[in-house]
Design an enzyme around this catalytic site. Structure first.
Site, PDB file in Angstrom:
ATOM      1  N   THR A  27       0.281 -14.674  -7.526  1.00  0.00           N
ATOM      2  CA  THR A  27      -1.145 -14.982  -7.665  1.00  0.00           C
ATOM      3  C   THR A  27      -1.329 -16.136  -8.637  1.00  0.00           C
ATOM      4  O   THR A  27      -0.787 -16.115  -9.735  1.00  0.00           O
ATOM      5  CB  THR A  27      -1.888 -13.728  -8.171  1.00  0.00           C
ATOM      6  OG1 THR A  27      -1.863 -12.758  -7.128  1.00  0.00           O
ATOM      7  CG2 THR A  27      -3.323 -14.030  -8.555  1.00  0.00           C
ATOM      8  N   HIS A 180       0.952  -5.090   0.807  1.00  0.00           N
ATOM      9  CA  HIS A 180       1.123  -4.933  -0.646  1.00  0.00           C
ATOM     10  C   HIS A 180       0.863  -3.468  -1.009  1.00  0.00           C
ATOM     11  O   HIS A 180      -0.286  -3.038  -1.100  1.00  0.00           O
ATOM     12  CB  HIS A 180       0.137  -5.853  -1.361  1.00  0.00           C
ATOM     13  CG  HIS A 180       0.400  -6.056  -2.822  1.00  0.00           C
ATOM     14  ND1 HIS A 180       1.307  -5.292  -3.534  1.00  0.00           N
ATOM     15  CD2 HIS A 180      -0.123  -6.943  -3.713  1.00  0.00           C
ATOM     16  CE1 HIS A 180       1.320  -5.713  -4.797  1.00  0.00           C
ATOM     17  NE2 HIS A 180       0.466  -6.706  -4.928  1.00  0.00           N
ATOM     18  N   ASN A 183       2.594  -2.350  -7.432  1.00  0.00           N
ATOM     19  CA  ASN A 183       1.905  -2.871  -8.626  1.00  0.00           C
ATOM     20  C   ASN A 183       0.545  -2.257  -8.938  1.00  0.00           C
ATOM     21  O   ASN A 183      -0.322  -2.915  -9.512  1.00  0.00           O
ATOM     22  CB  ASN A 183       1.780  -4.403  -8.534  1.00  0.00           C
ATOM     23  CG  ASN A 183       3.143  -5.074  -8.534  1.00  0.00           C
ATOM     24  OD1 ASN A 183       4.145  -4.422  -8.832  1.00  0.00           O
ATOM     25  ND2 ASN A 183       3.194  -6.341  -8.207  1.00  0.00           N
ATOM     26  N   TYR A 185      -2.009  -1.307  -7.073  1.00  0.00           N
ATOM     27  CA  TYR A 185      -3.209  -1.607  -6.285  1.00  0.00           C
ATOM     28  C   TYR A 185      -3.507  -0.445  -5.323  1.00  0.00           C
ATOM     29  O   TYR A 185      -2.872   0.596  -5.392  1.00  0.00           O
ATOM     30  CB  TYR A 185      -3.045  -2.963  -5.584  1.00  0.00           C
ATOM     31  CG  TYR A 185      -2.946  -4.081  -6.605  1.00  0.00           C
ATOM     32  CD1 TYR A 185      -4.045  -4.374  -7.421  1.00  0.00           C
ATOM     33  CD2 TYR A 185      -1.770  -4.783  -6.811  1.00  0.00           C
ATOM     34  CE1 TYR A 185      -3.963  -5.360  -8.407  1.00  0.00           C
ATOM     35  CE2 TYR A 185      -1.677  -5.764  -7.789  1.00  0.00           C
ATOM     36  CZ  TYR A 185      -2.773  -6.050  -8.580  1.00  0.00           C
ATOM     37  OH  TYR A 185      -2.687  -7.012  -9.559  1.00  0.00           O
ATOM     38  N   ASN A 240      -0.625  -2.322 -14.137  1.00  0.00           N
ATOM     39  CA  ASN A 240      -1.959  -1.847 -13.794  1.00  0.00           C
ATOM     40  C   ASN A 240      -2.099  -0.338 -14.002  1.00  0.00           C
ATOM     41  O   ASN A 240      -2.769   0.340 -13.225  1.00  0.00           O
ATOM     42  CB  ASN A 240      -2.331  -2.260 -12.362  1.00  0.00           C
ATOM     43  CG  ASN A 240      -2.520  -3.756 -12.255  1.00  0.00           C
ATOM     44  OD1 ASN A 240      -3.163  -4.360 -13.105  1.00  0.00           O
ATOM     45  ND2 ASN A 240      -1.939  -4.371 -11.232  1.00  0.00           N
TER      46      ASN A 240
END
Ligand SMILES: Cc1cc2nc3c(=O)[nH]c(=O)nc-3n(C[C@H](O)[C@H](O)[C@H](O)COP(=O)(O)O)c2cc1C
Length: 369
Positions: A27, A180, A183, A185, A240
């Site tokens: 990102t 994805h 991480n 999310y 996260n």
């Protein structure tokens, strides 16, 4: 039989890759209004010698968006912007996937439709920060408290992943997609009991917590085929504010179910994303995970990531991995493949220009003369 080197070709599902060096998803917050720019075309073109580029995480919907100036895959202008990127990469001889992203609770209400709360498996706020770009400068802010998704909303989210995959391949010209599921999310939030306190079909036991990820994977495979679909997981990352009490059992279940889908690859972030590769308090046996996948009939390429250099990457191939993804080294070295091949020194990373801004620290890292 000689073992493969990083510079040997590899077939991952339907993806015929020129070498085993993958550009990891990164990102960079340089897509105002979620639209890929000409600068992004140049950035990815410079890195097309990778066997495979996985794009920066790309939102499948506005609800799936959690950071300023990250690209999307749900609007015509976004798809058009990406088309220029994939054309440039293809002209330079490369292959490129898009990483399909729904951030779940890692968002800020100012980025959400109507300024509403972000969505998540449970109404639990992550102790994590997101990036808002203001006046071209990245600012880290606390994530907002999410609301728990209703079960009736989940088919719509699965559909958004499927539509994004179809648009990615049919309209934007990507060679495929990476789901994805890493991480911390949305999909990782559903899988891990640190973030999922639901009851019902999508909470509680492991099979229920993996249900959404598997529904998404099946829907994407139905749309574009398993041979063009990969998935990224991070069993023990702390990114996260995510965690699970039994990650080995959780991910063993997941990869056994994925084995039937004939995916192009399984992409595993080993350890803490961008941090230590092993954690005393979160032990994990990655070789055992791969064995479970193979024993269940999984034939996809096994892709590893996190803190790899050339020596460690070659050892991973000897130990049975098929592909190695490099993140930070690709930011600072557009010609990373050549540098690894020639054992040339690598450019250092400028940490101040990672998120947001323009060409500086993005397209101006020098290639070898
Ligand atoms: C600036 C930056 C942005 C990142 N963005 C993403 C992303 O969009 N999706 C993702 O799955 N991982 C993302 N990551 C994690 C990387 O893909 C990779 O897992 C991590 O950098 C470790 O690999 P490395 O040691 O080769 O850099 C990002 C990492 C960095 C440094």
């Amino acid at each position: 039989m000689s073992l493969p080197s990083l510079f040997d070709p590899c077939l991952a599902g339907e993806l015929a890759l020129a070498n085993r060096i993958v550009m990891a998803p990164l990102t960079r917050n340089r897509a105002p209004d979620a639209i890929p720019t000409p600068l992004m075309v140049e950035y990815y073109r410079q890195r097309a010698a990778a066997g495979l580029i996985i794009s920066e995480a790309t939102a499948i919907s506005q609800q799936g968006q959690g950071y300023s100036d990250v690209p999307g895959l749900y609007g015509t202008e976004q798809l058009d912007g990406w088309k220029h990127v994939t054309q440039a990469v293809h002209q330079a001889g490369g292959k490129m996937l898009v990483q399909l992203w729904h951030v779940g609770r890692i968002s800020h209400h100012s980025l959400q439709p109507g300024g509403q709360a972000p969505v998540a498996p449970s109404a639990l706020r992550a102790h994590a920060r997101t990036v808002l770009v203001r006046d071209g400068r990245a600012e880290f802010v606390e994530t907002s408290t999410p609301r728990a998704l209703e079960a009736e909303e989940l088919p719509g989210i699965v559909h958004a992943y499927q539509a994004a995959a179809r648009n990615a391949v049919e309209t934007a010209g990507f060679d495929g997609v990476e789901i994805h599921a890493a991480n911390g999310y949305l999909l990782d939030q559903f899988m891990k009991d640190g973030a999922n306190h639901r009851t019902g079909d999508y909470g509680g036991r492991i099979a229920n917590r993996c249900r959404l990820t598997l529904e998404v994977a099946r829907a994407v495979v139905d749309a574009i085929g398993g041979g063009r679909t990969g998935i990224r997981i991070s069993p023990v990352t702390t990114s996260n504010d995510i965690g699970d009490s039994k990650p080995q059992a959780l991910f063993t279940h997941l990869v056994r179910e994925l084995a039937a889908l004939d995916l192009a690859f399984i992409h595993v972030v080993e350890g803490v994303t961008g941090g230590p590769r092993t954690l005393e308090e979160r032990p994990f046996d990655y070789a055992e995970l791969r064995r479970a996948y193979r024993m269940a009939g999984g034939k996809g390429a096994w892709m590893v990531n996190n803190g790899y250099d050339k020596a460690l990457a070659e050892r991973a191939l000897q130990d049975g991995a098929d592909l190695v993804a490099f993140g930070r080294p690709f930011i600072a070295n557009p010609d990373l493949v050549r540098r690894l091949k020639q054992d040339a020194p690598l450019n250092p990373l400028d940490k101040d220009t990672l998120y947001g801004g323009g060409a500086k620290g993005y397209t101006d890292y020098p290639a070898l003369a």
